[in-house]
Design an enzyme around this catalytic site. Structure first.
Site, PDB file in Angstrom:
ATOM      1  CD  GLU A  33       8.456  40.783  35.493  1.00 15.04           C
ATOM      2  OE1 GLU A  33       7.663  40.431  36.228  1.00 15.04           O
ATOM      3  OE2 GLU A  33       9.129  40.048  34.820  1.00 15.04           O
ATOM      4  CE1 TYR A 115       8.072  39.642  40.840  1.00 16.80           C
ATOM      5  CE2 TYR A 115       7.034  41.472  39.411  1.00 16.80           C
ATOM      6  CZ  TYR A 115       7.487  40.031  39.498  1.00 16.80           C
ATOM      7  OH  TYR A 115       7.367  39.334  38.329  1.00 16.80           O
ATOM      8  CG  ASP A 133       5.814  36.138  41.754  1.00 14.50           C
ATOM      9  OD1 ASP A 133       6.382  35.445  42.597  1.00 14.50           O
ATOM     10  OD2 ASP A 133       5.490  36.207  40.269  1.00 14.50           O
TER      11      ASP A 133
END
Ligand code: SF4
Length: 348
Positions: A33, A115, A133
């Site tokens: 991520e 996020y 996002d």
């Protein structure tokens, strides 16, 4: 059919087979991520493999020297993210290597925001928290025709509330992956595939021909222009001089050539004048006048750097210089990386 069901049906047919999709380990998911916030999947994949190979466990990342982490990150930009990654690994290391297990606890890690915490919590632990996002903003703003700016406080709140409402709480991990993948592959920023879209019977942007207008984003601050004149020292022994940037600010902790900052791009004569005030060059004899080797423009979020690289061939060795081969071992920023690879590829 409800939103999430349609979405997941699309996902199961269209999803890409990505290395971090089949795992639940929070460390690997976190790495993927953080890397994917910097770049697209294709460019991010080699970085993911390089990090997981160099640091198979979070403790190994925690124990690594910062320079090694920055070197592996080289080319991704926003180096503060790499430093935060390293610090957060040390935080997890201090917890015995056990990742926090909830969205709320994950937020305590350095650099882990809403996020990333939601992504790790839902993908690894199936916690019912939505990810929001850029892909999710785009999909929701178009389908529901929401024109509230996505980077305004009101927008962040409104989109989060809608995302909470739409989330499949029995399957939050898959739902979140699906909406992000749908935004990345189908409801793309430019030329979304509306004709084959499972939502085209309800999508406001499609019905009203507003896909190019949505989502709405507030304009950011004006750009400042900086002029960096890099001084590329070449000594008779093929040494050069690198300096480390401070630990704060742009490109913190990375190496670069010393530079002169000016309010414009300098001509050769003007640069020669400026060199007289560089203490580290006092007493050093030049072989010839400085020569312009390379120019580049680099855009950051609010700054544009106009870089010129001037080669200075010296007749003497310079204190603290390093061999060009060793310079390649140092973590450097993108302007340096491009210069070194284009001008010094014989040393690679
Ligand atoms: S119809 Fe077009 S704009 Fe609407 S969700 Fe589908 S791809 Fe996106």
């Amino acid at each position: 059919m409800n939103f999430s069901k349609r979405l997941q049906e699309w996902y199961f047919v269209n999803k890409r087979d990505l290395p971090w999709r089949s795992i639940q380990d929070p460390y690997f998911i976190w790495l993927s991520e953080v890397i994917l916030q910097q770049t697209r999947v294709e460019q991010g994949m080699p970085y993911y493999y390089a990090f997981t190979k160099a640091f198979p466990t979070v403790q190994e990342l925690a124990a690594a020297p910062q320079e090694q982490v920055l070197k592996l990150w080289q080319g991704l930009g926003y180096y503060s993210r790499a430093r935060n990654l390293h610090t957060a690994a040390q935080q997890v290391g201090a917890m015995g290597g056990n990742f926090p297990k909830t969205y709320k606890e994950l937020l305590s890690l350095k650099g882990v925001g809403d996020y990333t915490a939601a992504a790790i919590a839902s993908f690894s632990y199936n916690e019912a928290v939505p990810v929001v996002d850029g892909n999710v903003y785009r999909v929701l703003s178009r389908i529901y025709g929401i024109a509230t700016p996505i980077n305004s406080t009101a927008g962040i709140k409104e989109f989060k509330a809608l995302a909470v409402q739409l989330l499949d709480i029995s399957n939050p991990g898959t739902h979140n992956q699906a909406i992000m993948e749908f935004g990345a592959l189908h409801c793309k920023p430019a030329n979304p595939f509306c004709e084959t879209c499972p939502f085209n019977d309800q999508c406001v942007a499609h019905a009203q021909n507003r896909t190019t207008e949505l989502p709405v984003k507030l304009k950011s601050k004006p750009v400042t222009h900086l002029y960096h004149h890099y001084l590329v020292v070449r000594t008779p022994l093929d040494n050069t001089l690198l300096v480390k940037r401070p630990q704060q600010g742009i490109w913190a902790g990375l190496y670069e050539f010393p530079y002169i900052e000016a309010s414009k791009t300098l001509e050769c004569q003007e640069l020669q004048e400026q060199l007289k005030s560089q203490e580290w060059l006092s007493g050093v004899r030049f072989r010839e006048s400085v020569t312009l080797q390379h120019t580049a423009v680099h855009k950051l979020s609010h700054r544009t750097i106009h870089a010129t690289f001037w080669e200075i061939n010296t007749l003497d060795e310079v204190n603290d210089s390093v061999h060009i081969k060793d310079a390649f071992e140092k973590p450097v920023h993108v302007l340096m990386d491009r210069y070194m690879k284009s001008q010094w590829n014989a040393y690679l």
